[in-house]
Scaffold this motif. Sequence first.
Motif, PDB file in Angstrom:
ATOM      1  N   GLU A   1       3.244  10.830 -10.398  1.00 36.93           N
ATOM      2  CA  GLU A   1       2.889   9.841  -9.371  1.00 36.93           C
ATOM      3  C   GLU A   1       2.961   8.404  -9.894  1.00 36.93           C
ATOM      4  O   GLU A   1       3.497   7.516  -9.238  1.00 36.93           O
ATOM      5  CB  GLU A   1       1.492  10.111  -8.811  1.00 36.93           C
ATOM      6  N   SER A   2       2.412   8.180 -11.060  1.00 32.45           N
ATOM      7  CA  SER A   2       2.408   6.822 -11.620  1.00 32.45           C
ATOM      8  C   SER A   2       3.826   6.324 -11.862  1.00 32.45           C
ATOM      9  O   SER A   2       4.146   5.153 -11.598  1.00 32.45           O
ATOM     10  CB  SER A   2       1.623   6.804 -12.930  1.00 32.45           C
ATOM     11  N   ALA A   3       4.700   7.208 -12.340  1.00 31.68           N
ATOM     12  CA  ALA A   3       6.086   6.823 -12.606  1.00 31.68           C
ATOM     13  C   ALA A   3       6.823   6.496 -11.309  1.00 31.68           C
ATOM     14  O   ALA A   3       7.587   5.531 -11.241  1.00 31.68           O
ATOM     15  CB  ALA A   3       6.807   7.943 -13.358  1.00 31.68           C
ATOM     16  N   VAL A   4       6.585   7.298 -10.259  1.00 38.75           N
ATOM     17  CA  VAL A   4       7.212   7.051  -8.958  1.00 38.75           C
ATOM     18  C   VAL A   4       6.728   5.714  -8.393  1.00 38.75           C
ATOM     19  O   VAL A   4       7.512   4.909  -7.891  1.00 38.75           O
ATOM     20  CB  VAL A   4       6.893   8.194  -7.966  1.00 38.75           C
ATOM     21  N   ARG A   5       5.422   5.469  -8.497  1.00 40.14           N
ATOM     22  CA  ARG A   5       4.842   4.218  -7.992  1.00 40.14           C
ATOM     23  C   ARG A   5       5.460   3.009  -8.708  1.00 40.14           C
ATOM     24  O   ARG A   5       5.798   2.003  -8.089  1.00 40.14           O
ATOM     25  CB  ARG A   5       3.328   4.238  -8.186  1.00 40.14           C
ATOM     26  N   GLY A   6       5.596   3.130 -10.027  1.00 37.10           N
ATOM     27  CA  GLY A   6       6.198   2.037 -10.795  1.00 37.10           C
ATOM     28  C   GLY A   6       7.643   1.787 -10.409  1.00 37.10           C
ATOM     29  O   GLY A   6       8.093   0.631 -10.343  1.00 37.10           O
ATOM     30  N   GLU A   7       8.384   2.853 -10.124  1.00 33.60           N
ATOM     31  CA  GLU A   7       9.782   2.712  -9.721  1.00 33.60           C
ATOM     32  C   GLU A   7       9.898   2.006  -8.381  1.00 33.60           C
ATOM     33  O   GLU A   7      10.767   1.144  -8.187  1.00 33.60           O
ATOM     34  CB  GLU A   7      10.429   4.103  -9.645  1.00 33.60           C
TER      35      GLU A   7
ATOM     36  N   ASP B   1       0.863  -1.176   0.000  1.00 33.94           N
ATOM     37  CA  ASP B   1       0.000   0.000   0.000  1.00 33.94           C
ATOM     38  C   ASP B   1       0.902   1.228   0.000  1.00 33.94           C
ATOM     39  O   ASP B   1       1.509   1.560   1.021  1.00 33.94           O
ATOM     40  CB  ASP B   1      -0.918  -0.023   1.234  1.00 33.94           C
ATOM     41  N   VAL B   2       0.987   1.901  -1.159  1.00 39.88           N
ATOM     42  CA  VAL B   2       1.910   3.026  -1.317  1.00 39.88           C
ATOM     43  C   VAL B   2       1.130   4.331  -1.380  1.00 39.88           C
ATOM     44  O   VAL B   2       0.216   4.491  -2.199  1.00 39.88           O
ATOM     45  CB  VAL B   2       2.756   2.870  -2.597  1.00 39.88           C
ATOM     46  N   ASN B   3       1.480   5.261  -0.510  1.00 37.62           N
ATOM     47  CA  ASN B   3       0.873   6.588  -0.488  1.00 37.62           C
ATOM     48  C   ASN B   3       1.953   7.606  -0.848  1.00 37.62           C
ATOM     49  O   ASN B   3       2.950   7.741  -0.132  1.00 37.62           O
ATOM     50  CB  ASN B   3       0.291   6.884   0.897  1.00 37.62           C
ATOM     51  N   ILE B   4       1.757   8.314  -1.955  1.00 41.99           N
ATOM     52  CA  ILE B   4       2.784   9.233  -2.466  1.00 41.99           C
ATOM     53  C   ILE B   4       2.297  10.672  -2.362  1.00 41.99           C
ATOM     54  O   ILE B   4       1.199  10.999  -2.832  1.00 41.99           O
ATOM     55  CB  ILE B   4       3.129   8.907  -3.937  1.00 41.99           C
ATOM     56  N   LYS B   5       3.104  11.520  -1.748  1.00 46.28           N
ATOM     57  CA  LYS B   5       2.784  12.941  -1.644  1.00 46.28           C
ATOM     58  C   LYS B   5       3.799  13.735  -2.460  1.00 46.28           C
ATOM     59  O   LYS B   5       4.977  13.819  -2.105  1.00 46.28           O
ATOM     60  CB  LYS B   5       2.804  13.374  -0.173  1.00 46.28           C
TER      61      LYS B   5
END
Length: 292
Positions: A46-52, A33-37
């Motif tokens: 955001e999508s690119a960070v999540r994929g990384e 469960d990833v929460n990105i701010k």
Amino acid sequence: MIKSMTGFGRCEVAGNNRKFTVEIKAVNHRYLDVNIKLPKPLGFFESAVRGELKNYIARGKVDVYVSCEDLSENASAVRYNRETAREYLTYLRGMAEEFGLEDDIRVSVLAGFPEVFTMEESGVDEEELWKELQKAVKGAAEMFVQSRVTEGGHLRDDLLEKLEGMLGLVDFIEERSPGVVAEYRGRLEEKVKELLGDNTVDEGRLLTEVTIFADKACVDEELVRLRSHIETTRKVLQEGGSVGRKLDFIAQEMNREANTTLSKSNDLEISNCAIELKTEIEKVREQIQNIE
């Protein structure tokens, strides 16, 4: 290697008049469960960070904080939104006329309304921007993973020590069990003699009763499975990887065998040992919840 699900990583990357700071924190969670701010201007990443991050993290509740500081002197420009100002002015004059108010509108007042003046970022190369951000994300993720590995090593060592103690408890029950049957036979024989009032004992009947008792109290199968589960857990811990769910399942099976052993026990020492075994298994399960 074993990884803990708790961890922390931080990285700063400066270049091209910008400085990115990325912080990653995580606690236990059944799934990923990833929460990105991200700063609002970088929200589209955001999508690119999540994929990384998926290249580094398999499980856990992960919070990612990204900040970007623009170090250039001309990082942004002021934009005057003429149509927005015109619309505000139209409404204000209409209010003055409708309610019979003094029309005292000044430029300083009109300029203070939202969106009349806005700050626009100077043109940036999104590809170049992502390279810098990606570098910061990778640096924080690598530090984060290393902190998980370090903590995971401590967890592994602690679990291996607990497993060794559990094997000692299984050994005790295994060694004690035959003596329980022999003691039961002795007590039963004395009771029969006491009731009959002489020394005549029906050996056949006595043997039958002892056999029934031994069958009900037998925990050989449970102990064999417990040993197998303990050895499997030890092997999985040494092999490493994302094994938290697998270990949790094995711990549940160990607890089931310990419960059966306790329910079959007719001996105080074995009962106490089985209770201690259950306690150790519960400690192991709690520790396993911290493993990715």
